[in-house]
Design an enzyme around this catalytic site. Structure first.
Site, PDB file in Angstrom:
ATOM      1  N   HIS A 205      18.185 100.791 103.459  1.00  0.00           N
ATOM      2  CA  HIS A 205      17.387  99.842 102.670  1.00  0.00           C
ATOM      3  C   HIS A 205      17.789  99.832 101.201  1.00  0.00           C
ATOM      4  O   HIS A 205      17.021  99.411 100.342  1.00  0.00           O
ATOM      5  CB  HIS A 205      15.881 100.140 102.768  1.00  0.00           C
ATOM      6  CG  HIS A 205      15.329 100.054 104.147  1.00  0.00           C
ATOM      7  ND1 HIS A 205      15.360  98.895 104.896  1.00  0.00           N
ATOM      8  CD2 HIS A 205      14.750 100.989 104.927  1.00  0.00           C
ATOM      9  CE1 HIS A 205      14.816  99.126 106.071  1.00  0.00           C
ATOM     10  NE2 HIS A 205      14.439 100.390 106.124  1.00  0.00           N
TER      11      HIS A 205
ATOM     12  N   GLU B 148       3.587  94.813 107.249  1.00  0.00           N
ATOM     13  CA  GLU B 148       4.189  93.489 107.099  1.00  0.00           C
ATOM     14  C   GLU B 148       4.873  93.134 108.397  1.00  0.00           C
ATOM     15  O   GLU B 148       5.366  94.023 109.097  1.00  0.00           O
ATOM     16  CB  GLU B 148       5.278  93.533 106.004  1.00  0.00           C
ATOM     17  CG  GLU B 148       4.815  93.091 104.666  1.00  0.00           C
ATOM     18  CD  GLU B 148       5.921  93.142 103.611  1.00  0.00           C
ATOM     19  OE1 GLU B 148       7.118  93.200 103.963  1.00  0.00           O
ATOM     20  OE2 GLU B 148       5.571  93.111 102.429  1.00  0.00           O
TER      21      GLU B 148
ATOM     22  N   LYS C 106       3.032  97.538  95.348  1.00  0.00           N
ATOM     23  CA  LYS C 106       3.307  96.341  96.150  1.00  0.00           C
ATOM     24  C   LYS C 106       2.029  95.578  96.509  1.00  0.00           C
ATOM     25  O   LYS C 106       2.009  94.353  96.502  1.00  0.00           O
ATOM     26  CB  LYS C 106       4.079  96.719  97.401  1.00  0.00           C
ATOM     27  CG  LYS C 106       5.492  97.237  97.110  1.00  0.00           C
ATOM     28  CD  LYS C 106       6.286  97.358  98.400  1.00  0.00           C
ATOM     29  CE  LYS C 106       7.418  98.360  98.336  1.00  0.00           C
ATOM     30  NZ  LYS C 106       8.397  98.193  97.291  1.00  0.00           N
TER      31      LYS C 106
ATOM     32  N   ARG D 142      12.019  95.752  85.473  1.00  0.00           N
ATOM     33  CA  ARG D 142      13.040  96.393  84.624  1.00  0.00           C
ATOM     34  C   ARG D 142      14.353  95.653  84.808  1.00  0.00           C
ATOM     35  O   ARG D 142      14.465  94.760  85.634  1.00  0.00           O
ATOM     36  CB  ARG D 142      13.218  97.838  85.051  1.00  0.00           C
ATOM     37  CG  ARG D 142      13.538  97.931  86.543  1.00  0.00           C
ATOM     38  CD  ARG D 142      13.993  99.290  86.971  1.00  0.00           C
ATOM     39  NE  ARG D 142      13.883  99.459  88.406  1.00  0.00           N
ATOM     40  CZ  ARG D 142      14.778  99.068  89.297  1.00  0.00           C
ATOM     41  NH1 ARG D 142      15.873  98.445  88.895  1.00  0.00           N
ATOM     42  NH2 ARG D 142      14.592  99.242  90.579  1.00  0.00           N
TER      43      ARG D 142
HETATM   44  P1  ADP Z   1      11.764  98.858  97.751  1.00  0.00           P
HETATM   45  O1  ADP Z   1      10.667  99.019  96.751  1.00  0.00           O
HETATM   46  O2  ADP Z   1      12.080 100.108  98.473  1.00  0.00           O
HETATM   47  O3  ADP Z   1      12.942  98.158  97.175  1.00  0.00           O
HETATM   48  P2  ADP Z   1      11.294  96.370  99.239  1.00  0.00           P
HETATM   49  O4  ADP Z   1       9.975  95.829  99.648  1.00  0.00           O
HETATM   50  O5  ADP Z   1      11.986  95.650  98.146  1.00  0.00           O
HETATM   51  O6  ADP Z   1      11.108  97.913  98.876  1.00  0.00           O
HETATM   52  O7  ADP Z   1      12.238  96.439 100.517  1.00  0.00           O
HETATM   53  C1  ADP Z   1      13.514  97.026 100.502  1.00  0.00           C
HETATM   54  C2  ADP Z   1      14.368  96.445 101.608  1.00  0.00           C
HETATM   55  O8  ADP Z   1      13.754  96.639 102.889  1.00  0.00           O
HETATM   56  C3  ADP Z   1      14.581  94.944 101.528  1.00  0.00           C
HETATM   57  O9  ADP Z   1      15.650  94.630 100.692  1.00  0.00           O
HETATM   58  C4  ADP Z   1      14.840  94.581 102.969  1.00  0.00           C
HETATM   59  O10 ADP Z   1      16.157  94.899 103.327  1.00  0.00           O
HETATM   60  C5  ADP Z   1      13.932  95.516 103.731  1.00  0.00           C
HETATM   61  N1  ADP Z   1      12.624  94.878 104.013  1.00  0.00           N
HETATM   62  C6  ADP Z   1      11.532  94.895 103.235  1.00  0.00           C
HETATM   63  N2  ADP Z   1      10.507  94.210 103.791  1.00  0.00           N
HETATM   64  C7  ADP Z   1      10.949  93.728 104.961  1.00  0.00           C
HETATM   65  C8  ADP Z   1      10.362  92.947 106.022  1.00  0.00           C
HETATM   66  N3  ADP Z   1       9.105  92.536 105.986  1.00  0.00           N
HETATM   67  N4  ADP Z   1      11.133  92.653 107.101  1.00  0.00           N
HETATM   68  C9  ADP Z   1      12.409  93.095 107.167  1.00  0.00           C
HETATM   69  N5  ADP Z   1      13.017  93.823 106.223  1.00  0.00           N
HETATM   70  C10 ADP Z   1      12.309  94.155 105.125  1.00  0.00           C
HETATM   71  P1  ADP Z   2      17.586  98.532  92.681  1.00  0.00           P
HETATM   72  O1  ADP Z   2      16.786  97.474  93.356  1.00  0.00           O
HETATM   73  O2  ADP Z   2      18.008  98.160  91.294  1.00  0.00           O
HETATM   74  O3  ADP Z   2      18.669  99.065  93.521  1.00  0.00           O
HETATM   75  P2  ADP Z   2      16.376 101.123  93.084  1.00  0.00           P
HETATM   76  O4  ADP Z   2      14.926 101.282  93.374  1.00  0.00           O
HETATM   77  O5  ADP Z   2      17.324 101.409  94.183  1.00  0.00           O
HETATM   78  O6  ADP Z   2      16.539  99.692  92.487  1.00  0.00           O
HETATM   79  O7  ADP Z   2      16.705 102.084  91.878  1.00  0.00           O
HETATM   80  C1  ADP Z   2      17.368 101.657  90.718  1.00  0.00           C
HETATM   81  C2  ADP Z   2      18.074 102.801  90.099  1.00  0.00           C
HETATM   82  O8  ADP Z   2      17.136 103.765  89.725  1.00  0.00           O
HETATM   83  C3  ADP Z   2      19.053 103.436  91.042  1.00  0.00           C
HETATM   84  O9  ADP Z   2      20.342 103.325  90.513  1.00  0.00           O
HETATM   85  C4  ADP Z   2      18.664 104.874  91.091  1.00  0.00           C
HETATM   86  O10 ADP Z   2      19.736 105.643  90.595  1.00  0.00           O
HETATM   87  C5  ADP Z   2      17.577 105.029  90.096  1.00  0.00           C
HETATM   88  N1  ADP Z   2      16.450 105.731  90.667  1.00  0.00           N
HETATM   89  C6  ADP Z   2      15.666 105.354  91.676  1.00  0.00           C
HETATM   90  N2  ADP Z   2      14.706 106.253  91.909  1.00  0.00           N
HETATM   91  C7  ADP Z   2      14.893 107.239  91.003  1.00  0.00           C
HETATM   92  C8  ADP Z   2      14.218 108.480  90.715  1.00  0.00           C
HETATM   93  N3  ADP Z   2      13.168 108.864  91.388  1.00  0.00           N
HETATM   94  N4  ADP Z   2      14.692 109.230  89.701  1.00  0.00           N
HETATM   95  C9  ADP Z   2      15.757 108.831  89.022  1.00  0.00           C
HETATM   96  N5  ADP Z   2      16.423 107.689  89.226  1.00  0.00           N
HETATM   97  C10 ADP Z   2      16.007 106.911  90.206  1.00  0.00           C
END
Ligand code: ADP
Ligand code: ADP
Ligand code: MG
Length: 480
Positions: A218, A183, A99, A275
């Site tokens: 989340h 953040e 990130k 992806r």
């Molecule tokens: P991940 O890699 O786990 O998907 P993200 O940065 O995409 O991490 O954040 C996942 C979720 O967490 C977001 O969809 C949102 O719901 C929440 N989130 C992330 N950053 C913030 C923020 N700065 N303020 C509030 N909610 C957040």
């Molecule tokens: P998205 O934003 O598409 O929901 P996620 O980060 O939640 O992305 O993960 C996408 C997919 O990858 C999920 O369906 C989950 O099953 C799979 N996944 C996430 N982390 C792992 C892991 N460590 N090993 C295997 N599969 C994973």
């Protein structure tokens, strides 16, 4: 594999011992077992997968989503083995997989970002000072994080150290990298993301947005396209931003640029997922584009099949993730055998799944068993079709997220579009499902009673009523 088949491309499935009998293994032209159930001994063994591909003379590897799909080293090794990786370059994955490095990469492009620390926290005193400047609540995030892990909300300075320790601990145990940053915590956030696809000739187009604000822990459960709140102007601005993010890392392949959107529709770049995304079908439904076909196409070095000006939004699509999780018990994964598994069908309904009736849900992997997608000419019709489809989806043996999805889609906050990522926390308790179940059971009981009453007047039809079996079937599907 369906897309590959349409394109005249043969496929090989790799599978672990736990997945031996799964439908995708039978669907592929060939299938190879790569090891025991635990993913560390099978699906995460990149070298082994590459060796299988070479042995069978495969041209390319599609990494799907999850596992090695965002692993730069895997993508590099695939290329070094003389195979095509159906996804972005290792360099793009590297930059965007972290990130903080992704924020650095886009810094010079004038992309709006959530206020926060530009680098990993090394000095806690300075970090607390910065948090006070930004204003609490703040969010501590693992730079290498994903899947909602390694994130901690800090309400005030007193909590800072404790939450920081937890975030770092989770980051090290889940991602092997303890780097965390801060953040501003956006308090009423919507999660809206833009689908992009780039080719190897420098072209990048966006395929509009997906709104994914209905989340638990989340993680997304309900996704839709388009978002009901974006104006054409904001959509256009976000789309252009996403294209710039992709261009900032010379992106090719399918990717998603995630944004967080505040109450006033200000949007901020969150991260890029390098992806294909779980929720990609909703984009396919509203654009008519097969994203996997585009991925294969650009991996072969061909230019994108579409230009930005050719793309239009048609209708509305919603996806719900059908996970073997119990909404009555804090969405904890549920294991067991799928005793009943009957898919919904008909106009506007698509089911992407990989399981069949009678199968055991493996405990080793993510509990998602299916994705249910509904498409309608507008949002109302999509909601109606989804509710009908959920109703037809009969699953017993394990608890699923389906009853939660019905609750969410009927909720006035969802229907009006006035919802954000707090939806589950604000409105959901197990009792709301219980209430609905009780209500339905009452209705069934009433129907049954009136039927029995009628039968009393016409005794010859009693045998055809079979109250017991019907009652049980309904109860079972309610619980499923
Ligand atoms: P991940 O890699 O786990 O998907 P993200 O940065 O995409 O991490 O954040 C996942 C979720 O967490 C977001 O969809 C949102 O719901 C929440 N989130 C992330 N950053 C913030 C923020 N700065 N303020 C509030 N909610 C957040
Ligand atoms: P998205 O934003 O598409 O929901 P996620 O980060 O939640 O992305 O993960 C996408 C997919 O990858 C999920 O369906 C989950 O099953 C799979 N996944 C996430 N982390 C792992 C892991 N460590 N090993 C295997 N599969 C994973
Ligand atoms: Mg994310």
């Amino acid at each position: 594999m369906r897309t590959a088949r349409e394109m005249g491309i043969k496929t090989v499935a790799v599978f672990s011992e736990a997945d031996r009998n799964f439908p995708h293994v039978k669907y592929a032209d060939e299938a190879v077992c790569i090891g025991p159930a635990p993913s560390k001994e099978s699906y995460l063994l990149g070298d082994k997968i590459i060796a299988v591909a070479q042995r069978l003379g495969a041209d390319a590897i599609h990494p799907g989503y999850g596992f090695l799909s965002e692993n730069a080293e895997f993508s590099r090794k695939v290329q070094e083995a003389g195979l095509i990786f159906i996804g972005p370059s290792p360099e793009s994955i590297e930059v965007m997989g972290d990130k903080l490095s992704s924020k650095h990469a886009v810094a010079k492009y004038n992309i709006p970002m959530v206020p926060g620390t530009p680098d990993a926290i090394t000095d806690r005193v300075a970090a607390k000072q910065k948090s006070a400047e930004i204003g609490y609540p703040v969010l501590i995030k693992a730079s290498a994080g994903g899947g909602g892990k390694g994130m901690r909300v800090v309400e005030n300075e007193e909590e800072f150290d404790e939450q920081m320790d937890r975030a770092v601990g989770e980051a090290i145990s889940s991602f092997g990298n303890g780097a965390c940053f801060i953040e501003k915590y956006i308090t009423k956030p919507k999660h809206i993301e833009i689908q992009v696809v780039g080719d190897k000739h420098g072209n990048v187009v966006h395929f509009f947005e997906r709104e994914c604000s209905i989340q638990r822990r989340h993680q997304k459960v309900v996704e839709e396209a388009p978002s009901s709140v974006l104006t054409p102007e904001i959509r256009e601005a976000m789309g252009q931003c996403a294209v710039m993010v992709a261009k900032a890392c010379n992106y090719y392949g399918a990717g998603t640029v995630e944004f967080i959107v505040d109450e006033d529709l200000n949007f901020y770049f969150l991260e890029m997922n390098t992806r294909l995304q779980v929720e990609h079908p909703v984009t396919e439904m509203i654009t008519g584009i097969d994203l996997v076909k585009e991925m294969i196409w650009v991996a072969e070095g061909k230019p994108l099949s579409v230009k930005q000006e050719d793309l239009k939004i048609n209708g509305h699509a919603i996806e719900v993730r059908v996970c073997a999780e119990d909404p009555m018990n804090n969405f904890l994964p549920d294991v067991g055998k799928l005793q009943t598994y009957v898919r919904p069908q008909g106009n506007g309904v698509r089911v992407d799944d990989g399981i069949e009736e009678g199968m055991e849900i493996p405990i080793y992997y993510d509990p998602m068993i299916a994705k249910l997608i509904a498409y309608g000419k507008d949002r109302n019709e999509a909601i109606e079709k989804m509710l009908r489809a959920i109703d037809e989806f009969k699953i017993t043996g394990v608890a699923t997220t389906l009853p939660f999805c019905t609750f969410a889609l009927k909720h006035e906050a969802f229907v009006s579009g006035k919802f954000d990522t707090r939806f589950v926390g604000l409105y959901f308790t197990p009792e709301v499902i219980q209430k609905e179940t009780d209500q339905t059971e009452l209705e069934i009981a009433a129907v049954l009673a009136s039927q029995l009453l009628k039968n009393r007047q016409a005794p010859q039809t009693i045998a055809s009523v079979q109250p017991n079996s019907q009652w049980r079937k309904n109860r079972a599907s309610l619980r499923g």
